[in-house]
Enzyme design. Structure first.
Site, PDB file in Angstrom:
ATOM      1  N   HIS A  28       0.769  -1.434   0.116  1.00 57.54           N
ATOM      2  CA  HIS A  28      -0.101  -0.076  -0.099  1.00 57.54           C
ATOM      3  C   HIS A  28       0.480   0.997   0.135  1.00 57.54           C
ATOM      4  O   HIS A  28       0.388   2.824  -0.445  1.00 57.54           O
ATOM      5  CB  HIS A  28      -0.943   0.318   1.067  1.00 57.54           C
ATOM      6  CG  HIS A  28      -1.982   0.603   0.814  1.00 57.54           C
ATOM      7  ND1 HIS A  28      -2.436   1.634  -0.169  1.00 57.54           N
ATOM      8  CD2 HIS A  28      -3.518  -0.039   1.080  1.00 57.54           C
ATOM      9  CE1 HIS A  28      -3.893   1.861   0.695  1.00 57.54           C
ATOM     10  NE2 HIS A  28      -4.487   1.614   0.844  1.00 57.54           N
ATOM     11  N   ASP A  38      -9.251  -7.199 -19.474  1.00 53.47           N
ATOM     12  CA  ASP A  38      -9.154  -8.061 -20.607  1.00 53.47           C
ATOM     13  C   ASP A  38      -7.606  -8.118 -20.846  1.00 53.47           C
ATOM     14  O   ASP A  38      -6.765  -7.514 -21.535  1.00 53.47           O
ATOM     15  CB  ASP A  38     -10.204  -7.893 -22.006  1.00 53.47           C
ATOM     16  CG  ASP A  38      -9.949  -9.155 -22.010  1.00 53.47           C
ATOM     17  OD1 ASP A  38      -9.644  -9.855 -21.729  1.00 53.47           O
ATOM     18  OD2 ASP A  38     -10.483  -8.850 -23.180  1.00 53.47           O
TER      19      ASP A  38
END
Length: 449
Positions: A167, A390
């Site tokens: 993070h 994708d």
């Protein structure tokens, strides 16, 4: 009793670097106060499930080479992710992201004989079985890596692309910007020209030296961060399920909340996420059977890119989120109009976000004051468009944030199949998730009446 881990075999372990000569010799990105604030959180772990009815040999020879080469090309632009974070040599309190040409991302290929369709479903699954799909982010004292990738092949069924992102490197907006760029590169076979990430940390003004304030407060935790000993929730008995709020559900919730607000002569921000979070939060409180005399809190990450002065460009790559916390009496949340109560406190908390930047130094105290108070955290956002990632295999059949189960958070994404809907992933012990399911579906049935 905890379930048996899935049989998983490591096929390959390698490291993926940007192409030689395409990145700076070295680069340093000093931490901002937004980076240091989130340092104690575990890495953000996402899993992207793709249906792919091919044998392992086919995927290893056809898909994996393009996935690796596209990752290398994506890292040419997002090269800080190939580096790590460290304390700046010769300083006492300065941390940085540091990259040297040749740094690389750990990349693991595994094979699993588990049931892909079951793991990629919306019903309850044992969290412990999903964890074998998550890449391990190596722990190193001198330079802590920021990104790890694992590709797990289910022969003849599908493939899972898992990422672990520290993070301190970036928030969800930036990490998903990277994922979209990687996927688009894999589809096109060449580097994506836009949007080009902006790494300049000096765009975040810090005249009050909030960085040093936060550093001093988290100093005692830094050793635990480096050693990976920050405590997390025990996952062995948790089950994870995903719930969908369709657009018509959300519109009906808005209508009910706004009607009650008009009746009560109160006004607040009433958006899709406000009513969705309110509905889930009230179910969470009921499922946990929290004492009626207690208070409960909802904490969501607020993006301050457009709110700080001067505003950050949307291409900024790093952390620029802070906590937005809503708190209410449990007794009020479990009443018949509990969703309205929850929506009101969440909406008003969002209305006050610009004021939050004036009290940055109180953020840690706010969290500390919630110790012992039931709190539901939020991870993710419908804005991230996770189902548009994708790699040439089509849209993901499922996306999960596994790290949310370690921080007591619900994960949020756009609905895969319902335009305008929202998916919420949440983990409970088995008895509690049964209670939550009853509340969730009974409530939706009542909305339709």
């Amino acid at each position: 009793m905890a379930s048996t881990p899935l049989p998983t075999k490591i096929l390959e372990s390698s490291r993926i670097a940007p192409p030689p000569g395409t990145t700076p010799d070295h680069a340093s990105l000093p931490f901002t106060y937004f980076d240091i604030f989130w340092i104690i959180l575990p890495p953000v772990e996402r899993l992207f499930f793709y249906r792919c009815p091919h044998p392992t040999t086919h995927l290893l020879s056809s898909f994996l080479p393009s996935l690796k080469s596209s990752l290398s090309l994506a890292l040419k632009t997002y090269y800080p992710l190939a580096g790590g974070f460290r304390q700046i040599p010769g300083t006492d309190d300065s941390l940085e992201l540091y990259y040297v040409e040749g740094d690389a991302v750990p990349f693991t290929v595994a094979e699993c004989s588990g049931q892909f369709e079951d793991l990629a479903s919306y019903h309850e699954r044992d969290v412990s079985q999903l964890e074998c799909l998550v890449p391990v982010l190596p722990r190193q004292e001198e330079l802590q890596p920021l990104l790890a990738v694992q590709v797990t092949i289910f022969p003849g069924e599908g493939i899972v692309i898992g990422t672990s992102v520290h993070h301190t490197a970036c928030d969800g907006t930036s990490s998903m910007q990277f994922m979209h760029a990687w996927a688009e590169t894999c589809l096109s076979g060449s580097s994506v020209s836009s949007p080009v990430p902006i790494f300049d940390r000096f765009l975040i003004s810090d005249p009050s030296n909030n960085y040093s304030f936060f550093y001093n407060h988290v100093q005692s935790l830094l050793k635990s961060v480096r050693e990976g000993t920050i405590p997390a929730l025990e996952n062995s008995e948790l089950v994870l399920a995903t719930f969908t709020l369709r657009q018509e559900h959300i519109q009906r919730l808005k209508q009910l909340v706004l009607a009650k607000a008009e009746q009560s002569k109160t006004y607040f921000h009433c958006s899709t996420i406000v009513v969705a979070f309110a509905y889930i939060w009230t179910g969470f409180v009921r499922a946990k059977r929290i004492d009626n005399s207690s208070r409960a809190s909802l904490a969501l990450p607020a993006d301050f890119r457009a709110r700080i002065q001067p505003p950050l460009p949307k291409e900024y790559f790093g952390n620029c989120v802070g906590p937005c916390i809503a708190t209410a009496n449990v007794a009020d949340l479990i009443q018949d109009d509990g969703v309205f109560v929850a929506a009101e406190v969440v909406g008003k908390a969002i209305d006050q976000l610009s004021e939050r930047l004036k009290v940055v130094r109180k953020w840690l105290d706010e969290y500390a004051s919630l110790s012992g108070t039931p709190i539901l955290n939020v991870a993710g956002s419908p804005k991230f468009k996770v189902y548009d990632v994708d790699f040439g295999l089509g849209r993901p059949s499922k996306v999960e944030i596994i790290s949310a189960t370690k921080t007591g958070a619900m994960s949020v994404a756009e609905s895969r199949d319902q335009q305008g809907g929202i998916e919420i992933g949440i983990a409970f012990p088995k008895d509690e998730i049964d209670y939550f399911k009853k509340y969730f579906f009974d409530g939706l049935n009542n909305l339709s009446e």
